[in-house]
Design a protein around this motif. Structure first.
Motif, PDB file in Angstrom:
ATOM      1  N   PHE A  35      -3.695  13.230  15.188  1.00  0.00           N
ATOM      2  CA  PHE A  35      -4.813  14.149  15.432  1.00  0.00           C
ATOM      3  C   PHE A  35      -5.334  14.674  14.093  1.00  0.00           C
ATOM      4  O   PHE A  35      -4.599  14.711  13.109  1.00  0.00           O
ATOM      5  CB  PHE A  35      -4.347  15.370  16.238  1.00  0.00           C
ATOM      6  CG  PHE A  35      -4.102  15.138  17.707  1.00  0.00           C
ATOM      7  CD1 PHE A  35      -4.341  13.920  18.312  1.00  0.00           C
ATOM      8  CD2 PHE A  35      -3.626  16.180  18.495  1.00  0.00           C
ATOM      9  CE1 PHE A  35      -4.104  13.732  19.676  1.00  0.00           C
ATOM     10  CE2 PHE A  35      -3.374  16.002  19.854  1.00  0.00           C
ATOM     11  CZ  PHE A  35      -3.620  14.779  20.434  1.00  0.00           C
ATOM     12  N   ALA A  36      -6.559  15.142  14.095  1.00  0.00           N
ATOM     13  CA  ALA A  36      -7.100  15.810  12.896  1.00  0.00           C
ATOM     14  C   ALA A  36      -6.316  17.096  12.657  1.00  0.00           C
ATOM     15  O   ALA A  36      -5.836  17.729  13.607  1.00  0.00           O
ATOM     16  CB  ALA A  36      -8.570  16.129  13.106  1.00  0.00           C
ATOM     17  N   GLU A  37      -6.189  17.474  11.390  1.00  0.00           N
ATOM     18  CA  GLU A  37      -5.389  18.652  11.050  1.00  0.00           C
ATOM     19  C   GLU A  37      -5.909  19.908  11.753  1.00  0.00           C
ATOM     20  O   GLU A  37      -5.138  20.704  12.269  1.00  0.00           O
ATOM     21  CB  GLU A  37      -5.364  18.847   9.529  1.00  0.00           C
ATOM     22  CG  GLU A  37      -4.280  19.813   9.107  1.00  0.00           C
ATOM     23  CD  GLU A  37      -3.928  19.694   7.627  1.00  0.00           C
ATOM     24  OE1 GLU A  37      -4.079  18.597   7.057  1.00  0.00           O
ATOM     25  OE2 GLU A  37      -3.499  20.716   7.069  1.00  0.00           O
ATOM     26  N   ASP A  39      -7.440  20.128  14.566  1.00  0.00           N
ATOM     27  CA  ASP A  39      -7.112  20.066  15.991  1.00  0.00           C
ATOM     28  C   ASP A  39      -5.659  20.471  16.228  1.00  0.00           C
ATOM     29  O   ASP A  39      -5.349  21.164  17.189  1.00  0.00           O
ATOM     30  CB  ASP A  39      -7.336  18.643  16.543  1.00  0.00           C
ATOM     31  CG  ASP A  39      -8.811  18.333  16.711  1.00  0.00           C
ATOM     32  OD1 ASP A  39      -9.620  19.276  16.645  1.00  0.00           O
ATOM     33  OD2 ASP A  39      -9.155  17.155  16.896  1.00  0.00           O
ATOM     34  N   VAL A  40      -4.786  20.016  15.344  1.00  0.00           N
ATOM     35  CA  VAL A  40      -3.369  20.358  15.514  1.00  0.00           C
ATOM     36  C   VAL A  40      -3.177  21.861  15.353  1.00  0.00           C
ATOM     37  O   VAL A  40      -2.434  22.494  16.104  1.00  0.00           O
ATOM     38  CB  VAL A  40      -2.487  19.580  14.514  1.00  0.00           C
ATOM     39  CG1 VAL A  40      -1.052  20.055  14.587  1.00  0.00           C
ATOM     40  CG2 VAL A  40      -2.558  18.081  14.803  1.00  0.00           C
ATOM     41  N   LYS A  41      -3.897  22.434  14.395  1.00  0.00           N
ATOM     42  CA  LYS A  41      -3.796  23.893  14.205  1.00  0.00           C
ATOM     43  C   LYS A  41      -4.283  24.630  15.443  1.00  0.00           C
ATOM     44  O   LYS A  41      -3.662  25.586  15.889  1.00  0.00           O
ATOM     45  CB  LYS A  41      -4.605  24.321  12.976  1.00  0.00           C
ATOM     46  CG  LYS A  41      -3.818  24.065  11.702  1.00  0.00           C
ATOM     47  CD  LYS A  41      -4.452  24.733  10.499  1.00  0.00           C
ATOM     48  CE  LYS A  41      -3.563  24.512   9.283  1.00  0.00           C
ATOM     49  NZ  LYS A  41      -4.336  24.329   8.057  1.00  0.00           N
TER      50      LYS A  41
ATOM     51  N   PHE B  13      -5.568  19.957  25.612  1.00  0.00           N
ATOM     52  CA  PHE B  13      -4.815  19.361  24.512  1.00  0.00           C
ATOM     53  C   PHE B  13      -3.789  18.362  25.046  1.00  0.00           C
ATOM     54  O   PHE B  13      -3.653  17.270  24.508  1.00  0.00           O
ATOM     55  CB  PHE B  13      -4.133  20.431  23.648  1.00  0.00           C
ATOM     56  CG  PHE B  13      -5.017  20.903  22.531  1.00  0.00           C
ATOM     57  CD1 PHE B  13      -5.323  20.053  21.471  1.00  0.00           C
ATOM     58  CD2 PHE B  13      -5.582  22.162  22.548  1.00  0.00           C
ATOM     59  CE1 PHE B  13      -6.167  20.464  20.447  1.00  0.00           C
ATOM     60  CE2 PHE B  13      -6.431  22.588  21.532  1.00  0.00           C
ATOM     61  CZ  PHE B  13      -6.717  21.740  20.477  1.00  0.00           C
ATOM     62  N   LYS B  16      -5.121  14.986  25.824  1.00  0.00           N
ATOM     63  CA  LYS B  16      -5.450  14.089  24.707  1.00  0.00           C
ATOM     64  C   LYS B  16      -4.280  13.178  24.350  1.00  0.00           C
ATOM     65  O   LYS B  16      -4.446  12.208  23.619  1.00  0.00           O
ATOM     66  CB  LYS B  16      -5.798  14.907  23.457  1.00  0.00           C
ATOM     67  CG  LYS B  16      -7.126  15.593  23.523  1.00  0.00           C
ATOM     68  CD  LYS B  16      -7.410  16.270  22.175  1.00  0.00           C
ATOM     69  CE  LYS B  16      -8.655  17.116  22.264  1.00  0.00           C
ATOM     70  NZ  LYS B  16      -8.895  17.853  21.014  1.00  0.00           N
ATOM     71  N   VAL B  48       2.432  22.059  13.747  1.00  0.00           N
ATOM     72  CA  VAL B  48       1.670  22.183  12.507  1.00  0.00           C
ATOM     73  C   VAL B  48       2.423  21.545  11.342  1.00  0.00           C
ATOM     74  O   VAL B  48       1.852  20.806  10.541  1.00  0.00           O
ATOM     75  CB  VAL B  48       1.340  23.670  12.226  1.00  0.00           C
ATOM     76  CG1 VAL B  48       0.726  23.833  10.851  1.00  0.00           C
ATOM     77  CG2 VAL B  48       0.386  24.205  13.294  1.00  0.00           C
ATOM     78  N   LYS B  51       2.436  17.691  11.428  1.00  0.00           N
ATOM     79  CA  LYS B  51       1.143  17.162  10.990  1.00  0.00           C
ATOM     80  C   LYS B  51       0.987  17.296   9.475  1.00  0.00           C
ATOM     81  O   LYS B  51       0.551  16.382   8.789  1.00  0.00           O
ATOM     82  CB  LYS B  51       0.010  17.912  11.701  1.00  0.00           C
ATOM     83  CG  LYS B  51      -1.389  17.536  11.234  1.00  0.00           C
ATOM     84  CD  LYS B  51      -1.720  16.082  11.553  1.00  0.00           C
ATOM     85  CE  LYS B  51      -2.980  15.598  10.863  1.00  0.00           C
ATOM     86  NZ  LYS B  51      -3.172  14.151  11.007  1.00  0.00           N
TER      87      LYS B  51
END
Lengths: 200, 200
Positions: A35-37, A39-41, B13, B16, B48, B51
């Protein structure tokens, strides 16, 4: 150790979720780190916020972010029609159907003498109070057809026996689209018992 | 809206993630908010951190938390035996088997002219450099048997043709426990071709 430690930790969290085994947890963890950073946040924030901010509606016990849930707060919903359910998952089921215009009362459990769960352990006292403030309400008991469900249904029926309350339960019967030949005998028996006259 | 907003966000989420549909996402979100608060906080942190801190090993391209992955850093692993794979998921598969004592090289893709992915787009240059520093290494090409896999295998074979490098590939054949009668003809054909003498 096969996985890097942080990946293993994430896999372990995913494995705690219902229906997620080793293989799915691995796939999910690997997808997560793709996932994009940002989005993860956001995902992590939503997790913490959902846990912190979702709580029970003061009136019905349903899950909500405010003091009172959207359904209880909605003036278009019939406050005199209360569907009594075991947990808030049933609210989502009924709301998906979309035809119910009343409100809910979430018991948050069922009476189960085997597990030492008595009427005082579930959300019944607040139902009694709620009903006492209404004018001839109807309670729809939508509890499952287990021993605990039946016990709770009977208990609630008994409490309101002498009061000006209509009590109904969901009908038992044949699920839509089911083949009668393949139905279990208990369902068929209940469908006979709950039969509905269509002409007289 | 059927779900409280924060629950809906969490469900979104979860949806996804691979293999997670509406129903599973709902179950997972509801289970999540039943976790202890400290567990949810740790869960969010792990997300977090995973990632942010997981990245590619400088030597082999595998996923790791440090500069160099556990496998490349392990003195017990044979650095002259390199298993070339498409992505790091394969590392986990081989490591689960547990019998492989060499190291890996993660290509992070396969040559695919159809998708405009050439040899320069995948991790081949670093493989060439790596091999040049070794003394008669063996490369095991463990790429899938698709057109892209075969193309990449052929390309790598060609690069090292004139060099002192042994190149092998995984054997094709009958999966253990499979009924020969039910095998697809291509697998059976490959099993014939890759047959192994057991007495001479």
């Amino acid at each position: 150790m096969i996985y890097p430690e942080l990946l293993q930790k994430l896999i372990n969290f995913y494995k705690k979720l219902p229906g997620i085994g080793d293989k799915s947890a691995e796939r999910m963890a690997l997808a997560t780190i793709e996932f994009a950073e940002k989005d993860v946040k956001e995902y992590a924030e939503v997790l913490v916020n959902a846990k912190e901010k979702l709580h029970k509606c003061k009136i019905c016990g349903h899950l909500c972010e405010d003091e009172i849930c959207n359904i209880c707060a909605n003036p278009a919903r019939d406050k005199n029609l209360i569907c009594v359910i075991e947990d808030y998952k049933s609210v989502f089921s009924f709301e998906k159907v979309g035809n119910y215009k009343g409100v809910y009362h979430v018991l948050n459990g069922l009476i189960s003498p085997m597990d030492s769960i008595g009427p005082e352990d579930i959300n019944i006292a607040s139902l009694v109070k709620r009903v006492s403030e209404l004018d001839h309400p109807e309670l729809i008991l939508a509890l499952k057809s287990s021993i605990e469900g039946e016990t709770t249904t009977l208990y609630i029926k008994k409490i309101f026996e002498k009061q000006d309350v209509t009590i109904s339960r969901l009908s038992y019967g044949i699920p839509m689209g089911a083949e009668i030949d393949y139905l279990d005998i208990i369902t068929l028996d209940k469908a006979l018992e709950d039969r509905k006259k269509i002409s007289e």
